[in-house]
Design an enzyme around this catalytic site. Structure first.
Site: not given
Ligand code: MOS
Length: 747
Positions: A475-476, A517, A637, A643, A713-714
């Site tokens: 989903g990323t 990722g 980058r 996204t 992501g976080e």
């Molecule tokens: Mo992410 S919560 O480090 O998979």
């Protein structure tokens, strides 16, 4: 030389159409001939043992193929140790595997697997399994466990020491003109991706194939292979579509192996889907916790000491805590620091990664305490952070590989209109609503994998390319971003590149966790695609029939699939011409990338940001509503502006949920979670979602990976909850030192 044409563009998701038309097949959508359905039955007591299981009625029920319990389920071959999935090793979510004996460690622990020819029949039969327990006293809450806490040597699967110190925190506190001492409590949180975890398992002789909802197909493969005593080459894991995860599909829990065992036992393909209720007891959670912060500072607001202690429950078998004392101990210049984890054993499963693992909770405490300090000193909260800014990692003295934090404060404050803030709490109003402005710093480490990341690129004679790497896209948007990365490296338009992932038969990529990722997968894809481009250019310059014959490969550029001399764009030929002339159906190259071991030794690596929130509080009803959020982030980058923004926005909205909504509690009498559905576990929905403004600050990073990608992501979640809580204080003058802040706290 790569020129970016595709990278950074807000390209639409390559799998978007499949998803919205229902054409995307998730792990529980896989239909196989003669497929059977497995349903887990979970323990109804938190502690004790199973004294008897009567499966007669269940076995007699219509369509039932098997009832597997600890009495007849084969023993597992080995239980691999707890290792984060990013390490590329087997990655079980806990070192305990259920159904091996009669012991019960937590409510919901699988005590039976029922297999039937339809899902409904399996569900019905699962309710007919009669389990008798001998229940022993349980410990499930902080209040029950506080007195038995111990200081572990390490947490987070052994990767983070239980204690970290620099300088002398007592001396730092003695020097301080002012001190803040505050304790913050947190409810437990559960991951609730739209798609519950699911595995469809099938055997062809001794070859096992698993369709599994996972963040890393290799993590599932290696874990199940170890549990079942198989060589990894006999376990293929396919994961083409994953409906969100947030960490609960990062480590591998019992259900994929149980699906495989149920399939082997019945001789039929088996689908095992966790129910929404089971998602609260089967895939880890963010632990309930308490964090105490002690700050010492000079009158000018310079930190002289930071003490940060965390207390949390872990399972009976693993020393796990999310690493809340990482970024919080590194983000400000402070010579004297002490961070200590304390754990106690509880009747729960092992907690696990949850979005912004550790930092989302650790920075909540620090950033609320910093707001308390700013208020006490009469210094503007942004100014207080600037006074404690550091351009080196205070743990090591190493410079940041890239930063951008000051620009994040500045641009974020501008966009938000921070200068309109009257520092006096309760001074802004909108009718009956009290209005508050709050802010916080964001930071998240740049993790790298411990092993090489691989990809493969193939160009066909029709001028199209496929890029392959094992990673699923949960989903990323990684599949879309990797198409862009490959397009630029190959010199092709994105429409002529296709990304294939989510299969262990493809080149190995570690599980995408910890915001790593995009950085590691883009590094592998970029390397493979660049190798392929270089190989094609080398063929052309070495080919007497090519217009590029004899040219220095370094002077050749590729654009739109055409190789030309940089200074003579008329001279050249297309990839297609080259392949056709040599009767080549395709050309292929592999690529591998490992993080430089030097980088971690010479640089501090972190993604920075700044969060701003406007909250309206109705003091009569105790309602808190977030009206606006502004986040400015410097993630290196950006591979895809759309996204990336979406990721950051999702993180910020989760911060809203962390501050005001998300909570699960253990009922200490029953030893079970109170919330077991999305009806009683509240997450931010569209009606809660304010205007979210995401600002991207450009920073160049030459250290982290070839494209300088630090990850999004976080970090969007880190600090967002603190900005909201600080805004609640600014609106009301009340310090609510807990997450979430609920109506009762504001009345
Ligand atoms: Mo992410 S919560 O480090 O998979």
């Amino acid at each position: 030389m790569t020129t970016a044409f595709a990278i950074g563009q807000p390209t639409d998701r390559v799998d978007g159409r499949h998803k919205v038309t229902g054409d995307a097949h998730y792990s529980a959508d896989i239909h196989l001939d003669a497929m059977a359905y497995a349903v887990l039955a979970g323990a109804r007591v938190p502690s004790g043992r199973v004294t008897a299981i009567d499966t007669t009625e269940a076995m007699d029920a219509r369509g039932v193929l098997a009832v597997l319990t600890h009495e007849n389920l084969p023993r597992i071959a080995t239980q691999p140790p707890l290792i984060p999935s990013l390490a590329g090793m087997p990655a079980p979510g806990q070192t305990f595997f259920p159904l091996q004996n009669e012991v019960v460690h937590y409510t919901g622990q699988p005590v039976a697997v029922v297999v039937a020819d339809t899902l409904e029949r399996a569900q019905h039969a699962a309710a007919l399994v009669r389990v008798t327990y001998e229940e022993t006293p349980s410990v499930t809450t902080l209040d029950q466990g506080r007195d038995r806490a111990y200081e572990p040597e390490a947490i987070f699967a052994g990767f983070v020491p239980g204690r970290n110190e620099r300088g002398d925190v007592e001396a730092g506190l003695a020097q301080a003109d002012v001190r803040i001492d505050a304790t913050y409590t947190y409810a437990a949180n559960n991951h609730n991706p739209i798609e519950p975890s699911a595995t469809t398992a099938t055997w062809d002789g001794d070859q096992l194939t698993l369709y599994d909802a996972t963040q890393g197909v290799a993590a599932t493969q290696l874990t199940v292979a170890a549990l079942l005593g198989l060589t990894p080459s006999k376990v293929r894991v396919v994961s083409h579509f994953v409906g969100g995860s947030f960490g609960c599909k990062a480590m591998i829990w019992a259900h994929p192996a149980l699906a495989a065992l149920a399939s082997r036992h019945t001789g039929r393909p088996v689908r095992l889907t966790l129910t929404r209720e089971q998602m609260f007891t089967s895939v880890g959670h963010r632990e309930e916790q308490e964090q105490r912060i002690t700050l010492g500072a000079t009158r000018e607001g310079r930190l002289t000491a930071l003490r940060h202690h965390k207390l949390s429950p872990t399972s009976h078998f693993d020393d796990w805590a999310e690493p809340s004392l990482g970024v919080a101990g590194q983000i400000y210049a402070c010579p004297n620091y002490e961070g200590v984890y304390r754990l106690f054993r509880a009747n729960t499963m092992t907690p696990t990664f949850m979005r912004a693992p550790g930092e989302a909770s650790g920075m909540f405490a620090l950033e609320c305490a910093m707001d308390e300090l700013a208020h006490q000193l009469g210094i503007d909260p942004v100014e207080l952070r600037l006074r404690n800014y550091t351009d080196t990692d205070p743990n090591t003295g190493n410079p940041w590989s890239s930063c951008g934090l000051r620009e994040c404060y500045q641009r974020g404050a501008e966009r938000f209109g921070w200068q309109r803030r009257n520092p006096e709490p309760g001074s802004h109003r909108d009718g009956d609503w009290l209005i508050g402005y709050g802010m916080a710093t964001a930071g998240y480490p740049v993790y790298g994998p411990n092993n090489p990341q691989r990809a493969r690129a193939r160009l066909y004679a029709d001028g199209s390319a496929v890029i392959q790497a094992a990673t699923p896209d949960f989903g990323t948007g990684v599949a879309t971003a990797m198409t862009q990365v490959a397009a630029d490296a190959l010199g092709l338009p994105v429409e002529r590149c296709r990304f294939e992932g989510g299969d262990t038969t493809l080149p190995t990529i570690a599980a995408a966790v910890g915001s790593a990722g995009a950085g590691m997968i883009s590094a592998a894809v970029h390397t493979a695609a660049t190798n392929l481009r270089d190989e094609l250019v080398a063929q052309a310059v070495g080919d007497a029939e090519s217009p590029l014959h004899g040219a220095d490969p370094g002077t050749v550029v590729v654009r739109d699939g055409r190789m030309t001399l940089r200074d003579l764009p008329e001279t050249g030929e297309s990839y297609q011409d080259l392949l056709h002339r040599h009767f080549l159906p395709d050309v292929e190259a592999a690529g591998a990338w490992s993080p430089s071991p030097r980088s971690a030794g010479e640089y501090g690596m972190m993604t920075f940001g700044a969060q701003f929130a406007e909250v309206a509080v109705d003091p009569w009803l105790g309602l808190a509503r977030v009206r606006r959020m502004v986040g400015a982030f410097a993630p290196g980058r950006v591979l895809n502006a759309k996204t990336a923004r979406s990721q950051l926005m999702g993180g910020m909205l989760w911060g809203l949920g962390q501050a005001l909504l998300e909570a699960n509690y253990m009922d200490p009498r029953r030893g079970r979670w109170v919330a077991s559905s999305l009806g009683d576990y509240l997450v931010a929905v569209n009606a809660d979602a304010p205007e979210v403004d995401v600002e991207l600050i450009e920073v160049e990073d030459k250290v982290v990976n070839p494209l300088g990608v630090k990850g999004v992501g976080e970090v969007g979640q880190v600090g967002a909850a603190a900005a909201v809580a600080n805004a609640v204080h600014h609106a009301t003058g009340r310090r609510v030192r807990k997450a979430p802040i609920t109506i009762e706290d504001l009345l």
